[in-house]
Scaffold this motif. Structure first.
Motif, PDB file in Angstrom:
ATOM      1  N   MET A 156      17.437 118.345  99.362  1.00 50.41           N
ATOM      2  CA  MET A 156      17.967 117.980 100.678  1.00 50.41           C
ATOM      3  C   MET A 156      19.402 118.431 100.905  1.00 50.41           C
ATOM      4  N   ASN A 157      20.215 118.481  99.845  1.00 51.11           N
ATOM      5  CA  ASN A 157      21.617 118.891 100.034  1.00 51.11           C
ATOM      6  C   ASN A 157      21.850 120.363  99.677  1.00 51.11           C
ATOM      7  N   HIS A 158      20.752 121.091  99.391  1.00 51.59           N
ATOM      8  CA  HIS A 158      20.802 122.546  99.180  1.00 51.59           C
ATOM      9  C   HIS A 158      21.761 122.967  98.059  1.00 51.59           C
ATOM     10  N   ASP A 159      21.760 122.218  96.961  1.00 49.43           N
ATOM     11  CA  ASP A 159      22.605 122.597  95.823  1.00 49.43           C
ATOM     12  C   ASP A 159      21.787 123.236  94.698  1.00 49.43           C
ATOM     13  N   ASN A 160      20.519 123.581  95.000  1.00 48.56           N
ATOM     14  CA  ASN A 160      19.606 124.241  94.047  1.00 48.56           C
ATOM     15  C   ASN A 160      19.218 123.353  92.875  1.00 48.56           C
ATOM     16  N   THR A 161      19.419 122.053  93.024  1.00 46.20           N
ATOM     17  CA  THR A 161      18.919 121.086  92.045  1.00 46.20           C
ATOM     18  C   THR A 161      18.307 119.914  92.802  1.00 46.20           C
ATOM     19  N   MET A 162      17.509 119.117  92.096  1.00 51.04           N
ATOM     20  CA  MET A 162      16.935 117.915  92.676  1.00 51.04           C
ATOM     21  C   MET A 162      17.450 116.729  91.877  1.00 51.04           C
ATOM     22  N   ASP A 163      18.208 115.861  92.534  1.00 50.28           N
ATOM     23  CA  ASP A 163      18.709 114.694  91.819  1.00 50.28           C
ATOM     24  C   ASP A 163      17.666 113.570  91.876  1.00 50.28           C
ATOM     25  N   PHE A 164      17.956 112.464  91.199  1.00 46.28           N
ATOM     26  CA  PHE A 164      16.970 111.396  91.074  1.00 46.28           C
ATOM     27  C   PHE A 164      16.572 110.819  92.430  1.00 46.28           C
ATOM     28  N   MET A 165      17.527 110.649  93.331  1.00 42.49           N
ATOM     29  CA  MET A 165      17.225 110.068  94.631  1.00 42.49           C
ATOM     30  C   MET A 165      16.355 111.001  95.468  1.00 42.49           C
ATOM     31  N   GLU A 166      16.614 112.309  95.374  1.00 44.59           N
ATOM     32  CA  GLU A 166      15.770 113.278  96.079  1.00 44.59           C
ATOM     33  C   GLU A 166      14.357 113.258  95.510  1.00 44.59           C
ATOM     34  N   TYR A 167      14.271 113.131  94.196  1.00 46.68           N
ATOM     35  CA  TYR A 167      12.966 113.075  93.519  1.00 46.68           C
ATOM     36  C   TYR A 167      12.189 111.835  93.945  1.00 46.68           C
ATOM     37  N   VAL A 168      12.866 110.684  93.979  1.00 41.53           N
ATOM     38  CA  VAL A 168      12.225 109.432  94.387  1.00 41.53           C
ATOM     39  C   VAL A 168      11.746 109.529  95.833  1.00 41.53           C
ATOM     40  N   ALA A 169      12.605 110.031  96.706  1.00 37.21           N
ATOM     41  CA  ALA A 169      12.240 110.162  98.117  1.00 37.21           C
ATOM     42  C   ALA A 169      11.059 111.108  98.280  1.00 37.21           C
ATOM     43  N   ALA A 170      11.061 112.185  97.500  1.00 35.24           N
ATOM     44  CA  ALA A 170       9.975 113.158  97.586  1.00 35.24           C
ATOM     45  C   ALA A 170       8.644 112.549  97.166  1.00 35.24           C
ATOM     46  N   LEU A 171       8.650 111.813  96.053  1.00 39.11           N
ATOM     47  CA  LEU A 171       7.408 111.200  95.577  1.00 39.11           C
ATOM     48  C   LEU A 171       6.858 110.197  96.583  1.00 39.11           C
ATOM     49  N   HIS A 172       7.730 109.373  97.139  1.00 42.06           N
ATOM     50  CA  HIS A 172       7.268 108.394  98.119  1.00 42.06           C
ATOM     51  C   HIS A 172       6.686 109.083  99.344  1.00 42.06           C
ATOM     52  N   LEU A 173       7.285 110.207  99.742  1.00 44.57           N
ATOM     53  CA  LEU A 173       6.801 110.909 100.919  1.00 44.57           C
ATOM     54  C   LEU A 173       5.427 111.512 100.691  1.00 44.57           C
ATOM     55  N   VAL A 174       5.294 112.320  99.629  1.00 45.60           N
ATOM     56  CA  VAL A 174       4.046 113.059  99.454  1.00 45.60           C
ATOM     57  C   VAL A 174       2.914 112.201  98.903  1.00 45.60           C
ATOM     58  N   LEU A 175       3.242 111.093  98.248  1.00 46.20           N
ATOM     59  CA  LEU A 175       2.190 110.279  97.648  1.00 46.20           C
ATOM     60  C   LEU A 175       1.843 109.041  98.463  1.00 46.20           C
ATOM     61  N   ARG A 176       2.796 108.505  99.214  1.00 48.74           N
ATOM     62  CA  ARG A 176       2.532 107.264  99.906  1.00 48.74           C
ATOM     63  C   ARG A 176       2.991 107.272 101.371  1.00 48.74           C
ATOM     64  N   GLY A 177       3.478 108.418 101.847  1.00 45.81           N
ATOM     65  CA  GLY A 177       3.968 108.505 103.212  1.00 45.81           C
ATOM     66  C   GLY A 177       2.859 108.600 104.243  1.00 45.81           C
ATOM     67  N   LYS A 178       3.237 108.424 105.504  1.00 48.27           N
ATOM     68  CA  LYS A 178       2.288 108.543 106.608  1.00 48.27           C
ATOM     69  C   LYS A 178       1.949 110.009 106.838  1.00 48.27           C
ATOM     70  N   LEU A 179       0.790 110.250 107.450  1.00 48.60           N
ATOM     71  CA  LEU A 179       0.323 111.610 107.676  1.00 48.60           C
ATOM     72  C   LEU A 179       1.352 112.417 108.471  1.00 48.60           C
ATOM     73  N   GLU A 180       1.919 111.828 109.518  1.00 48.19           N
ATOM     74  CA  GLU A 180       2.881 112.564 110.337  1.00 48.19           C
ATOM     75  C   GLU A 180       4.100 112.979 109.520  1.00 48.19           C
ATOM     76  N   ASP A 181       4.581 112.090 108.653  1.00 44.69           N
ATOM     77  CA  ASP A 181       5.735 112.422 107.818  1.00 44.69           C
ATOM     78  C   ASP A 181       5.401 113.540 106.840  1.00 44.69           C
ATOM     79  N   LYS A 182       4.182 113.490 106.290  1.00 45.55           N
ATOM     80  CA  LYS A 182       3.770 114.532 105.353  1.00 45.55           C
ATOM     81  C   LYS A 182       3.656 115.880 106.056  1.00 45.55           C
ATOM     82  N   LEU A 183       3.159 115.856 107.287  1.00 47.12           N
ATOM     83  CA  LEU A 183       3.025 117.098 108.034  1.00 47.12           C
ATOM     84  C   LEU A 183       4.395 117.677 108.372  1.00 47.12           C
ATOM     85  N   ARG A 184       5.342 116.805 108.698  1.00 46.19           N
ATOM     86  CA  ARG A 184       6.702 117.280 108.966  1.00 46.19           C
ATOM     87  C   ARG A 184       7.307 117.916 107.718  1.00 46.19           C
TER      88      ARG A 184
END
Length: 201
Positions: free
Chosen positions: A65-93
């Motif tokens: 999300m901050n374009h620093d070419n790494t994924m920190d823990f918070m980005e990883y957590v947010a990503a997992l929640h989105l792709v695994l438990r997020g709503k369809l519209e959020d996943k499509l976005r």
């Protein structure tokens, strides 16, 4: 059971404890707290030079999300929640963001063709039409997506067109399954870790 219900069921396959296991794997494999692309691929057992590897490049970029070419823990957590438990519209976005290579908020034919070809290879060329009887080529898939979501027929797809079109198209949701809900990689990662843990005893 309808196709939409089946999709929803598959989206809920991963329980909270599975996600917690993945959180733990981040700390174990990335104690520095910054995950690089090659480490991200290694976590999900994705081999270099494969269609999955190309797709993971785009996924990593979308998660960074901050374009620093790494994924920190918070980005990883947010990503997992989105792709695994997020709503369809959020996943499509999020899926649109993966597809949008130059980040200009629009998908042109070249961007669409590139990602369609990657997903097509990941599906081993097995893509059927809405009736499930006709096999489609990668070009036909690309044409079909433009036909379904490019409302004003200008040859480009906006975020709004993509989300609305995909929400109303079970066929497109099915084709995008690897992008919208990559549970296969996650399940494989968890199974591999359990097997490795068992061998340690």
């Amino acid at each position: 059971m309808g196709q939409n219900q089946q999709i929803q069921t598959q989206e809920e396959e991963l329980e909270l404890n599975n996600i917690q296991d993945l959180y733990k794997s981040f700390i174990m494999e990335c104690p520095s707290g910054s995950l690089y692309l090659h480490e991200f691929k290694r976590m999900f057992r994705v081999q270099q030079g494969t269609p999955e590897s190309q797709y993971m490049d785009n996924i990593f970029r979308a998660f960074d999300m901050n374009h620093d070419n790494t994924m920190d823990f918070m980005e990883y957590v947010a990503a997992l929640h989105l792709v695994l438990r997020g709503k369809l519209e959020d996943k499509l976005r999020w899926c649109f963001k993966v597809f949008d290579g130059d980040g200009n908020g629009r998908l042109d034919r070249s961007e669409l063709q590139m990602i369609v070809k990657i997903i097509y290879r990941m599906k081993q060329g097995s893509v059927l039409d809405e009736t499930g009887t006709e096999s489609l080529t990668a070009k036909q898939v690309c044409d079909r997506i433009l036909q379904e979501v490019d409302v004003n027929s200008d040859g480009e797809i906006t975020l709004e067109e993509f989300v609305q079109g995909a929400q109303g198209s079970p066929w497109l949701q099915s084709f995008l399954r690897l992008g919208v809900n990559p549970c296969g990689w996650v399940q494989k990662c968890l199974c591999d870790k359990k097997l490795m843990s068992t061998k340690d005893y």
